[in-house]
Design a protein around this motif. Structure first.
Motif, PDB file in Angstrom:
ATOM      1  N   ILE A 119       0.844  -1.203   0.000  1.00 25.74           N
ATOM      2  CA  ILE A 119       0.000   0.000   0.000  1.00 25.74           C
ATOM      3  C   ILE A 119       0.875   1.247   0.000  1.00 25.74           C
ATOM      4  O   ILE A 119       0.643   2.204  -0.749  1.00 25.74           O
ATOM      5  N   VAL A 120       1.908   1.236   0.834  1.00 26.79           N
ATOM      6  CA  VAL A 120       2.796   2.397   0.931  1.00 26.79           C
ATOM      7  C   VAL A 120       3.619   2.559  -0.346  1.00 26.79           C
ATOM      8  O   VAL A 120       3.923   3.684  -0.760  1.00 26.79           O
ATOM      9  N   ASP A 121       3.993   1.446  -0.991  1.00 23.79           N
ATOM     10  CA  ASP A 121       4.725   1.532  -2.257  1.00 23.79           C
ATOM     11  C   ASP A 121       3.898   2.247  -3.327  1.00 23.79           C
ATOM     12  O   ASP A 121       4.420   3.077  -4.073  1.00 23.79           O
ATOM     13  N   PHE A 160      -9.449  -0.431   7.231  1.00 23.30           N
ATOM     14  CA  PHE A 160      -9.626   0.953   6.792  1.00 23.30           C
ATOM     15  C   PHE A 160     -11.017   1.488   7.155  1.00 23.30           C
ATOM     16  O   PHE A 160     -11.172   2.646   7.531  1.00 23.30           O
ATOM     17  N   ALA A 161     -12.016   0.632   7.028  1.00 23.77           N
ATOM     18  CA  ALA A 161     -13.384   1.078   7.296  1.00 23.77           C
ATOM     19  C   ALA A 161     -13.586   1.459   8.757  1.00 23.77           C
ATOM     20  O   ALA A 161     -14.503   2.232   9.081  1.00 23.77           O
ATOM     21  N   ALA A 162     -12.751   0.932   9.631  1.00 26.51           N
ATOM     22  CA  ALA A 162     -12.900   1.218  11.062  1.00 26.51           C
ATOM     23  C   ALA A 162     -12.138   2.461  11.499  1.00 26.51           C
ATOM     24  O   ALA A 162     -12.198   2.835  12.686  1.00 26.51           O
ATOM     25  N   LEU A 163     -11.426   3.107  10.597  1.00 36.77           N
ATOM     26  CA  LEU A 163     -10.682   4.318  10.960  1.00 36.77           C
ATOM     27  C   LEU A 163     -11.646   5.438  11.323  1.00 36.77           C
ATOM     28  O   LEU A 163     -12.603   5.713  10.604  1.00 36.77           O
ATOM     29  N   THR A 164     -11.360   6.096  12.435  1.00 32.09           N
ATOM     30  CA  THR A 164     -12.192   7.205  12.905  1.00 32.09           C
ATOM     31  C   THR A 164     -11.285   8.390  13.254  1.00 32.09           C
ATOM     32  O   THR A 164     -10.071   8.217  13.442  1.00 32.09           O
ATOM     33  N   PRO A 165     -11.876   9.578  13.370  1.00 34.64           N
ATOM     34  CA  PRO A 165     -11.061  10.737  13.793  1.00 34.64           C
ATOM     35  C   PRO A 165     -10.383  10.508  15.139  1.00 34.64           C
ATOM     36  O   PRO A 165      -9.253  10.961  15.343  1.00 34.64           O
ATOM     37  N   VAL A 191       0.982  12.265   7.662  1.00 42.20           N
ATOM     38  CA  VAL A 191      -0.258  11.553   7.974  1.00 42.20           C
ATOM     39  C   VAL A 191      -1.426  12.205   7.248  1.00 42.20           C
ATOM     40  O   VAL A 191      -2.305  11.525   6.697  1.00 42.20           O
ATOM     41  N   ARG A 192      -1.428  13.518   7.221  1.00 46.16           N
ATOM     42  CA  ARG A 192      -2.501  14.244   6.533  1.00 46.16           C
ATOM     43  C   ARG A 192      -2.491  13.916   5.029  1.00 46.16           C
ATOM     44  O   ARG A 192      -3.538  13.662   4.419  1.00 46.16           O
ATOM     45  N   ALA A 193      -1.308  13.901   4.422  1.00 54.83           N
ATOM     46  CA  ALA A 193      -1.191  13.599   2.992  1.00 54.83           C
ATOM     47  C   ALA A 193      -1.590  12.149   2.706  1.00 54.83           C
ATOM     48  O   ALA A 193      -2.246  11.864   1.690  1.00 54.83           O
ATOM     49  N   PHE A 194      -1.222  11.236   3.587  1.00 59.50           N
ATOM     50  CA  PHE A 194      -1.547   9.822   3.387  1.00 59.50           C
ATOM     51  C   PHE A 194      -3.052   9.587   3.492  1.00 59.50           C
ATOM     52  O   PHE A 194      -3.638   8.849   2.686  1.00 59.50           O
ATOM     53  N   LEU A 195      -3.694  10.222   4.454  1.00 59.68           N
ATOM     54  CA  LEU A 195      -5.148  10.078   4.595  1.00 59.68           C
ATOM     55  C   LEU A 195      -5.877  10.703   3.414  1.00 59.68           C
ATOM     56  O   LEU A 195      -6.900  10.183   2.948  1.00 59.68           O
ATOM     57  N   ARG A 196      -5.354  11.812   2.928  1.00 58.72           N
ATOM     58  CA  ARG A 196      -5.957  12.442   1.750  1.00 58.72           C
ATOM     59  C   ARG A 196      -5.845  11.523   0.535  1.00 58.72           C
ATOM     60  O   ARG A 196      -6.775  11.412  -0.276  1.00 58.72           O
ATOM     61  N   TYR A 197      -4.709  10.829   0.412  1.00 58.40           N
ATOM     62  CA  TYR A 197      -4.512   9.876  -0.681  1.00 58.40           C
ATOM     63  C   TYR A 197      -5.477   8.695  -0.551  1.00 58.40           C
ATOM     64  O   TYR A 197      -6.086   8.260  -1.546  1.00 58.40           O
ATOM     65  N   LEU A 198      -5.634   8.156   0.656  1.00 58.08           N
ATOM     66  CA  LEU A 198      -6.527   7.019   0.862  1.00 58.08           C
ATOM     67  C   LEU A 198      -7.968   7.382   0.499  1.00 58.08           C
ATOM     68  O   LEU A 198      -8.690   6.568  -0.099  1.00 58.08           O
ATOM     69  N   LEU A 200      -8.830   9.811  -1.645  1.00 58.00           N
ATOM     70  CA  LEU A 200      -8.852  10.068  -3.086  1.00 58.00           C
ATOM     71  C   LEU A 200      -8.983   8.770  -3.872  1.00 58.00           C
ATOM     72  O   LEU A 200      -9.723   8.709  -4.874  1.00 58.00           O
ATOM     73  N   LYS A 201      -8.293   7.716  -3.429  1.00 60.59           N
ATOM     74  CA  LYS A 201      -8.287   6.439  -4.148  1.00 60.59           C
ATOM     75  C   LYS A 201      -9.419   5.511  -3.708  1.00 60.59           C
ATOM     76  O   LYS A 201      -9.513   4.391  -4.199  1.00 60.59           O
ATOM     77  N   GLY A 202     -10.245   5.965  -2.789  1.00 62.28           N
ATOM     78  CA  GLY A 202     -11.396   5.172  -2.396  1.00 62.28           C
ATOM     79  C   GLY A 202     -11.145   4.127  -1.333  1.00 62.28           C
ATOM     80  O   GLY A 202     -12.006   3.278  -1.084  1.00 62.28           O
ATOM     81  N   PHE A 203      -9.969   4.158  -0.677  1.00 61.65           N
ATOM     82  CA  PHE A 203      -9.704   3.193   0.387  1.00 61.65           C
ATOM     83  C   PHE A 203     -10.545   3.492   1.631  1.00 61.65           C
ATOM     84  O   PHE A 203     -10.899   2.583   2.374  1.00 61.65           O
ATOM     85  N   ILE A 204     -10.795   4.773   1.887  1.00 62.91           N
ATOM     86  CA  ILE A 204     -11.647   5.171   3.011  1.00 62.91           C
ATOM     87  C   ILE A 204     -12.723   6.102   2.472  1.00 62.91           C
ATOM     88  O   ILE A 204     -12.494   6.870   1.536  1.00 62.91           O
ATOM     89  N   SER A 205     -13.897   6.015   3.068  1.00 59.56           N
ATOM     90  CA  SER A 205     -15.021   6.822   2.583  1.00 59.56           C
ATOM     91  C   SER A 205     -15.104   8.177   3.256  1.00 59.56           C
ATOM     92  O   SER A 205     -15.693   9.113   2.717  1.00 59.56           O
ATOM     93  N   THR A 206     -14.516   8.306   4.441  1.00 59.57           N
ATOM     94  CA  THR A 206     -14.579   9.560   5.194  1.00 59.57           C
ATOM     95  C   THR A 206     -13.289  10.349   5.004  1.00 59.57           C
ATOM     96  O   THR A 206     -12.201   9.789   5.166  1.00 59.57           O
ATOM     97  N   PRO A 207     -13.368  11.627   4.679  1.00 60.17           N
ATOM     98  CA  PRO A 207     -12.152  12.454   4.560  1.00 60.17           C
ATOM     99  C   PRO A 207     -11.570  12.770   5.938  1.00 60.17           C
ATOM    100  O   PRO A 207     -12.027  13.705   6.619  1.00 60.17           O
ATOM    101  N   LEU A 208     -10.581  11.994   6.347  1.00 58.96           N
ATOM    102  CA  LEU A 208     -10.018  12.128   7.691  1.00 58.96           C
ATOM    103  C   LEU A 208      -8.834  13.081   7.769  1.00 58.96           C
ATOM    104  O   LEU A 208      -8.328  13.340   8.862  1.00 58.96           O
TER     105      LEU A 208
END
Length: 413
Positions: A119-121, A160-165, A191-198, A200-208
């Motif tokens: 994922i990180v690659d 990923f779906a269980a990630l919360t603020p 961390v902010r850039a990585f969450l924004r990427y996740l 953007l690519k649909g890995f997470i549904s909430t913009p964290l």
């Protein structure tokens, strides 16, 4: 004595080329000769090769089955009985590379990557291709992102779906004080850039990304550390220019002190980047930006002296090379920083908050400011994107600050 001279006289090498591993030994010897290794390193490498092959075959393996797994097991066995040498692993990596180039052993086994690493690659490829970040920046982003991912999602993408603020904020609170305030701020940015990427690519549904806390840090609050001109000259004079290493270090320090280049910019300087006819130098700066700068006569003289009398013969196009074989360019600006630190120690200069290559950049800017140069001129020389990066040097112009200060109530105390 170099590798070629040593091999012509070595009794150990003669035993190996007439022994059961003669083909392997010959290929390895050619590799060491081509890289220009010295006598001690060649002897150590041959001794290590002999012990490795004896152990490998003695454990029932065919010579052509040699790979990284066997090398790791051999070193683990060896370190139980002998004190490890810092060059053992690199010597055996050189052996495997030489044997694979001649097709004597199979190609390296594919490295098994965990789900987190994969994922990180992909995140790193996104940063490089779509965001245009430099390789060093991508590497640091991947390192911090992997650390974040392993802690908050230890079982991989299924979590990923269980990630919360609350989980994200908790991670930042636990690690914000792991290093300096600047390190904590950088960690939050990654961390902010990585969450924004996740997202953007649909890995997470909430913009964290917006829930990542910010670390308060006053911008430009510190004072640049600098050396007065006489101490800069003392550092330059302490270099022994009669030796290959001394002439190289002197040329590096001249570029740092007179042109104000960053450590990474000096490390990546190529022979083709210097235009001797026009007297200019092409600098590969931050953010993949390039700039052409005038080459001072004294700096050019130092570089020419190193190239003519100190630079080892090498196919590498980097200006500055390792003095020890293999004679290649530096892997990063860290080597330039170490050259600067050692030069300061050699000159007996201590008591400063920072001891590295950037100290000479600050010293040049401060000297120019006190000589009457404008902020715009200094910023142009240092290639600052923003004038705010240059204005920090105003804090060091004590005389001009006195003119702006208000009188103390009641007169001079």
């Amino acid at each position: 004595m170099n590798a070629t001279d040593y091999l012509n006289r070595s009794a150990l090498y003669r035993k190996l080329v007439y022994g059961p591993y003669r083909e392997f030994a010959g290929v390895y010897a050619v590799k060491m000769s081509n890289e220009g290794l010295g006598r001690q390193c060649t002897w150590r490498s041959l001794s290590l090769f002999r012990d490795l092959m004896d152990w490998h075959v003695g454990n029932g393996h065919a010579p052509q089955d040699l790979n990284e797994i066997h090398v790791d097991r051999f070193l683990e066995h060896r370190f139980k009985h002998w004190k490890p040498d810092s060059g053992d692993r690199s010597a055996l990596r050189r052996l495997l590379l030489a044997l694979r180039e001649k097709g004597l052993i199979p190609a390296a086994l594919p490295i098994q990557r965990s789900e987190h690493e994969m994922i990180v690659d992909v995140f790193g490829q996104y940063l490089s291709t779509e965001r245009g970040l430099a390789a060093a920046t991508v590497g640091s982003h991947k390192l911090l992102s992997l650390r974040f991912l392993r802690e908050v999602c230890p079982f991989g993408a299924d979590e990923f779906a269980a990630l919360t603020p609350e989980i994200v904020i908790g991670y930042v609170e636990r690690h914000a004080l792991d290093g300096s305030a600047d390190s904590g701020k950088a960690m939050c940015g990654v961390v902010r850039a990585f969450l924004r990427y996740l997202h953007l690519k649909g890995f997470i549904s909430t913009p964290l990304a917006d829930c990542v806390p910010s670390i308060r840090r006053w911008r430009l609050a510190g004072l640049p550390t600098f050396l007065p001109p006489e101490k800069v000259q003392k550092v330059l004079d302490a270099c022994d220019r009669t030796t290959a290493m001394g002439s190289r270090d002197y040329a590096v320090l001249m570029i740092l002190a007179k042109l104000g280049l960053r450590a990474s910019e000096v490390a990546t300087l190529n022979l083709d980047d210097i235009d001797w006819q026009s007297g200019t130098i092409l600098v590969h700066g931050k953010g993949r930006r390039q700039a052409t700068m005038p080459l001072r006569h004294d700096v050019g003289t130092a570089i020419v002296a190193y190239i003519r009398h100190g630079r080892p013969a090498s196919a590498c196009h980097r200006v500055f090379l390792r003095t020890l074989a293999p004679h290649v360019g530096f892997a990063s600006g860290c080597a330039i920083t170490m050259i600067a630190k050692q030069a300061l120690e050699r000159a007996g200069i201590d008591g400063y908050a920072h001891h590295g290559a950037h100290l000479f950049r600050h010293s040049l800017a401060t000297d120019l400011l006190r000589s009457g140069a404008s902020f715009a001129e200094i910023g142009q020389l240092l290639r600052h994107r923003s004038i705010d990066s240059t204005r920090i040097y105003a804090k060091l112009d004590i005389e001009k600050l006195r003119e702006l200060s208000l009188p103390w109530p009641g007169g001079v105390q």
